[in-house]
Design an enzyme around this catalytic site. Structure first.
Site, PDB file in Angstrom:
ATOM      1  N   ARG A   1      39.422  37.029  44.328  1.00  0.00           N
ATOM      2  CA  ARG A   1      38.487  37.787  45.173  1.00  0.00           C
ATOM      3  C   ARG A   1      37.521  38.594  44.314  1.00  0.00           C
ATOM      4  NH1 ARG A   1      43.003  37.334  48.477  1.00  0.00           N
ATOM      5  NH2 ARG A   1      42.452  35.992  50.253  1.00  0.00           N
TER       6      ARG A   1
ATOM      7  N   ASP B   1      41.336  30.896  45.292  1.00  0.00           N
ATOM      8  CA  ASP B   1      41.364  31.263  46.711  1.00  0.00           C
ATOM      9  C   ASP B   1      40.057  30.804  47.343  1.00  0.00           C
ATOM     10  OD1 ASP B   1      41.912  32.774  49.248  1.00  0.00           O
ATOM     11  OD2 ASP B   1      43.490  33.665  48.011  1.00  0.00           O
TER      12      ASP B   1
ATOM     13  N   HIS C   1      43.703  28.274  51.759  1.00  0.00           N
ATOM     14  CA  HIS C   1      42.886  29.134  50.902  1.00  0.00           C
ATOM     15  C   HIS C   1      42.156  28.284  49.854  1.00  0.00           C
ATOM     16  CE1 HIS C   1      44.068  33.048  52.475  1.00  0.00           C
ATOM     17  NE2 HIS C   1      45.307  32.599  52.563  1.00  0.00           N
TER      18      HIS C   1
ATOM     19  N   GLU D   1      49.360  31.180  55.026  1.00  0.00           N
ATOM     20  CA  GLU D   1      48.192  31.298  55.908  1.00  0.00           C
ATOM     21  C   GLU D   1      47.368  30.008  55.947  1.00  0.00           C
ATOM     22  OE1 GLU D   1      47.343  36.090  55.608  1.00  0.00           O
ATOM     23  OE2 GLU D   1      46.327  34.767  54.195  1.00  0.00           O
TER      24      GLU D   1
ATOM     25  N   TRP E   1      56.579  38.248  51.685  1.00  0.00           N
ATOM     26  CA  TRP E   1      55.614  39.306  51.917  1.00  0.00           C
ATOM     27  C   TRP E   1      55.653  39.850  53.343  1.00  0.00           C
ATOM     28  CZ3 TRP E   1      51.066  38.882  55.063  1.00  0.00           C
ATOM     29  CH2 TRP E   1      50.852  37.627  55.624  1.00  0.00           C
TER      30      TRP E   1
ATOM     31  N   PHE F   1      49.882  46.969  47.068  1.00  0.00           N
ATOM     32  CA  PHE F   1      49.152  48.030  46.389  1.00  0.00           C
ATOM     33  C   PHE F   1      47.655  48.006  46.696  1.00  0.00           C
ATOM     34  CE2 PHE F   1      52.512  48.262  42.747  1.00  0.00           C
ATOM     35  CZ  PHE F   1      53.432  48.736  43.664  1.00  0.00           C
TER      36      PHE F   1
ATOM     37  N   THR G   1      42.485  41.855  45.936  1.00  0.00           N
ATOM     38  CA  THR G   1      41.316  42.587  45.446  1.00  0.00           C
ATOM     39  C   THR G   1      40.069  42.422  46.313  1.00  0.00           C
ATOM     40  OG1 THR G   1      40.706  40.762  43.957  1.00  0.00           O
ATOM     41  CG2 THR G   1      42.134  42.495  43.062  1.00  0.00           C
ATOM     42  N   GLU G   2      40.234  42.110  47.600  1.00  0.00           N
ATOM     43  CA  GLU G   2      39.050  42.059  48.457  1.00  0.00           C
ATOM     44  C   GLU G   2      38.249  43.355  48.346  1.00  0.00           C
ATOM     45  OE1 GLU G   2      42.106  41.187  49.414  1.00  0.00           O
ATOM     46  OE2 GLU G   2      42.091  39.606  50.955  1.00  0.00           O
TER      47      GLU G   2
END
Length: 743
Positions: free
Chosen positions: A171, A200, A274, A338, A405, A431, A479-480
């Site tokens: 990202r 991704d 992704h 996803e 997750w 995080f 990290t979006e």
């Protein structure tokens, strides 16, 4: 004994030297993190002072001990000659493996005035011992201050073998030098796995020479992704596009450097979802044939690899062949999360593959594909790792490792099926979630403070008979909304320290107050190393029976607070240790609490706020729920906790909060989107805010603008329910931060 230097001097080694210290601090009490299994300070004995006359000795024929001695010489700065009498540092094999339960990362230290003995069973143990030695020094000891080690005895080994951090470089991209800086920071805390997310929808970051289009096309995207400004992200090319990738030479150097620190890098190459960055380079591998573009927003996209196309498998085998050559470790993560099946249900090739293989549906098709990939990995001496969705479509080889997750229950299920598991639940280990309820940088949403990370037990919730399958835990940094390296450091630290301790130290030795005191020394080390940790200057505001309890980051710091919505000042009332409790009578109206910790120099820390005495509300939604972001979080008094839908909203969708009893209100407000004060991704673009005084009849009071709707109400209005109603289709999912009403 003459010892050659083992590590070359680089920015990362300079960082490590800074962790050993810089001039100017008192010795203080040793504050190792993670806390060793056994740690005895001998206060009545004289310390060991390192000097240029110190003899450094490695056990003859013990290559691991010789390398450890070389590292010691490289990374510890001796005092000037003559500053201390002759003494010795000895590296040797641990004579009694039972002291560390035979663990290859176990080690023992014996430190007296005359000698330091460092004993370990293997290379990893010597590396963990060196990390502890660095933490025994004053946080800012250095060239002008002798390296003085306290007399002590340590016997130490980890609770879990997998103590990891996942870094998303897809990202937002980080430089190779910063990756090395991060590796040193992890190794100093005995974190031994870097799970490196390299591909991704928003970027492909690893050079694959067989498929150069992946880097040429998939590594670049239009600027401004996730609403980030170019000055925040940097890394724009001559055409103004954002991106970058790691060359194979850079990756090999990073892997070599990680190995020298005892950190294994686990690459993640997403399959089969992704995949937009890869499909932009190779549209023939998608079900529709494209065209595709590297994504500039978050979410889950319908376009994924076509699993009915044999060219897809040939492509992925070719990618893996080069991944094997770059990453010699035994694990390869393939994502598997996803992944919509929408395209597969309509794709002639995928439907034919489902019939041919006797599969039930798209979920089974994904498992079929992952079994093929697992076979390729096994043939090359590797184990497949995937997110917990990989188990949804059918059985996988027991060798597959599951990163869990969505919650501990998914880990318990995977372990019961015979899989090793790594716990990464969002509620404790994500995080990219905010570290405080207010006053934090823009984030994806959610709230994971330091204390919550420290409270996590990776084995809790897993039946006793399956606990041996729990490899450990991993902190996850997507990290979006982490546009640069300084922000990444801020989001990681200090939470990586808490993760390191709960994954290393025995459960019975954990103590958050003690950890928080030791953390002061770690902050000094981070500061000396220019690692931008989030300073401990905040405060949490918690509802309590009859009032509110404050929890400052700094132990025993007073808290200045107000209950009328005004900003706290140094002259505001203060809550004090030990209980920090303030009584708040329930007068039938909401109370806006604002608070700031009072720091030692009299300055005020970050502000926190919370609405208390809110009416109890039942919140419902016509949309589904993503992860743990349930509808009731839209009416819990905090914008840091969110309701997050599991699809894009359509006209007529609604989110409704019905209060237990009507409450008097002069103003109503609804905040949506991924930014704390409204706006950003997943905000409501077309909708209205409605109120009901009886729970049946509704009237519109405001329209949404940039994710926020608010309205003043006539005096005497009593609100029974609030409703967000969508008036036109959304392109994104929906985040509702909070329904707010104030008198």
């Amino acid at each position: 004994m003459t010892i050659s230097k083992f590590l070359h001097v680089s920015a990362a080694v300079s960082f490590l030297l800074a962790l050993c210290g810089a001039p100017g601090a008192d010795a203080g009490t040793p504050a190792p993190i993670p806390l060793p299994v056994s740690f005895e300070i001998r206060e009545t004995e004289a310390p060991f002072t390192l000097s240029s006359g110190t003899e450094i000795v490695a056990e003859r024929g013990n290559a691991a001990a010789e390398r450890a001695a070389a590292r010691f010489r490289e990374n510890f700065v001796p005092a000037p000659a003559g500053a201390a009498p002759a003494n010795r540092v000895v590296f040797e094999k641990l004579a009694d493996p039972a002291r560390v339960r035979g663990n290859p990362e176990g080690y023992a230290l014996e430190i007296s005035r005359e000698k330091i003995v460092v004993a370990a069973l293997a290379e990893a143990g010597f590396l963990r011992a060196l990390a502890t030695l660095r933490q025994l020094l004053p946080p800012r000891a250095g060239e002008s201050v002798p390296a003085v080690f306290p007399a002590c005895a340590v016997a130490d080994f980890p609770r879990f073998p997998w103590r990891g951090v996942m870094l998303d470089s897809a990202r937002h991209f980080q430089s190779p030098e910063w990756i090395k800086k991060l590796l040193v920071a992890l190794a100093e805390l005995k974190i031994n796995v870097l799970h490196w997310h390299l591909t991704d929808d928003q970027g492909w970051r690893v050079e694959i020479r067989k498929f150069p289009e992946l880097a040429r096309v998939g590594a670049r995207r239009a600027p401004g992704a996730f609403g980030m400004k170019p000055e925040e992200t940097g890394k724009l090319d001559a055409d103004g596009r954002y991106g970058g990738f790691y060359t194979q030479e850079e990756i090999r150097e990073i892997v070599r450097f990680a190995d020298s620190l005892g950190v294994e890098i686990v690459p993640e190459i997403e399959f089969p979802g992704h995949a937009l960055a890869a499909l932009a380079a190779f549209p023939r591998l998608g079900c529709t044939g494209g065209p595709y573009a590297v994504a500039t927003s978050g979410g889950v996209f319908d376009d994924v690899f076509c699993l009915g196309n044999e060219a897809t498998y040939s492509f992925f085998d070719g990618v893996l062949e080069e991944i094997f050559a770059l990453f010699p470790g035994k694990f390869v993560h393939v994502g598997g999360d996803e992944c919509p099946t929408k395209r597969w249900r309509k794709c002639p090739k995928c439907r034919a593959k489902i019939r041919e293989a006797g599969l039930k549906n798209g979920a089974a098709l994904q498992s079929f594909a992952l079994r093929r990939v697992a076979g390729t990995l096994a043939e090359n001496g590797r184990r497949l790792v995937g997110w917990d969705e990989i188990l949804e479509g059918g059985a996988l080889p027991e060798s597959a490792v599951v990163t869990c997750w969505r919650g501990v229950s998914f880990g318990a299920r995977a372990a019961a099926l015979g899989h090793d598991v790594v716990m990464t639940p969002t509620a404790f280990c994500y995080f990219d979630y905010s570290q405080a309820r207010t006053g934090e940088p823009r984030s994806i949403g959610g709230f994971v403070p330091l204390e919550r990370v420290y409270s996590f037990d990776p084995a809790a919730g897993v039946p006793e008979e399956s606990r041996g399958r729990v490899l450990g835990a991993e902190g996850v940094l997507w990290t979006e909304y982490v546009p640069n390296e300084r922000r990444a450091e801020y989001m990681l630290a200090p939470r990586i320290a808490a993760l390191a301790e709960i994954a290393w130290t025995p459960r019975e030795r954990l103590d958050f107050d003690d950890f928080r005191e030791r953390l002061d020394a770690q902050f000094a080390r981070w500061k000396a190393a220019d690692f931008a940790a989030r300073e401990p200057v905040g405060v949490l505001v918690r509802a309590a029976p009859g009032g509110v309890v404050f929890s400052p980051d700094r132990k025993d710091a007073p808290v200045a607070y107000t209950l009328d919505g005004s900003a706290p000042t140094p002259d505001s009332p203060r809550a004090e240790a030990p209980d920090y409790f303030v009584k708040i009578p329930d007068r039938g109206e909401a109370v806006r609490v604002r608070a700031r910790a009072v720091l030692p120099d009299g300055a005020l820390g970050r502000e926190a706020e919370r609405f208390l005495n809110l009416p109890k509300a039942a919140v419902s939604s016509t949309l589904g729920t993503t992860e743990i972001h349930f509808p009731e979080r839209a009416a819990d008094g905090s914008r840091a906790t969110i309701y997050w839908s599991d699809r894009a909203a359509l006209a007529g969708d609604s989110v409704c909060a019905v209060f237990e009893k009507p409450r008097r209100a002069r103003r109503v407000r609804c905040v949506t989107g991924k930014e704390e004060n409204g706006g950003g991704g997943d905000r409501l673009q077309h909708g209205v805010l409605e109120i009901s005084e009886d729970g049946n009849a509704w009237r519109r009071v405001a329209e949404f603008s940039d994710g926020v709707a608010e309205a003043a109400l006539p005096a005497g209005t009593r609100v029974k329910a609030l409703r967000l109603r969508v008036t036109a289709p959304q392109n994104e999912w929906l985040v509702v931060r909070e329904f707010e009403l104030t008198d």
